[in-house]
Design a protein around this motif. Structure first.
Motif: not given
Length: 105
Positions: A73-74, A77-78, A83, A86
């Motif tokens: 997840r990090r 998201n970072s 980008a 998933r």
């Protein structure tokens, strides 16, 4: 040490769906925190898909699975590189022979 696997997929085909394994590995390491107890990560990339294998020094299997999920997840998201990616398969035990139980690395 516990091993967990996860799969990332590109949300769309085209630009950005081709990643090098070393790039993904670097992104994952950048997203990892000391509390994740990450010892090693392996990334295998194909067009639009990344297979991740995490090796954790956690004391429990649940801790390893949770840490792998948080790292994924990090990373998503970072990192601008991820980008449009998933998680397709959340962290889980690697495939094993029926009845073999938990896999300890």
């Amino acid at each position: 040490m516990f091993m967990a696997t996860a799969t990332l997929v590109a949300a769309r085909e085209g630009a950005g769906a081709e990643l090098e394994s070393a790039v993904v590995t670097d992104i994952v390491w950048a997203a990892a925190m000391p509390a994740d107890d990450l010892e090693h990560v392996h990334a295998k990339t194909t067009s639009g898909r990344v297979e991740l294998t995490f090796f954790h020094r956690t004391s429990t299997l649940d801790g390893a699975l949770s840490a792998a999920a948080e790292i994924c997840r990090r990373a998503l998201n970072s990192s601008p590189t991820l980008a449009h990616w998933r998680i397709a398969a959340t962290p889980q035990l690697p495939d094993a022979m029926p009845g073999s139980g938990a896999i300890f690395a």
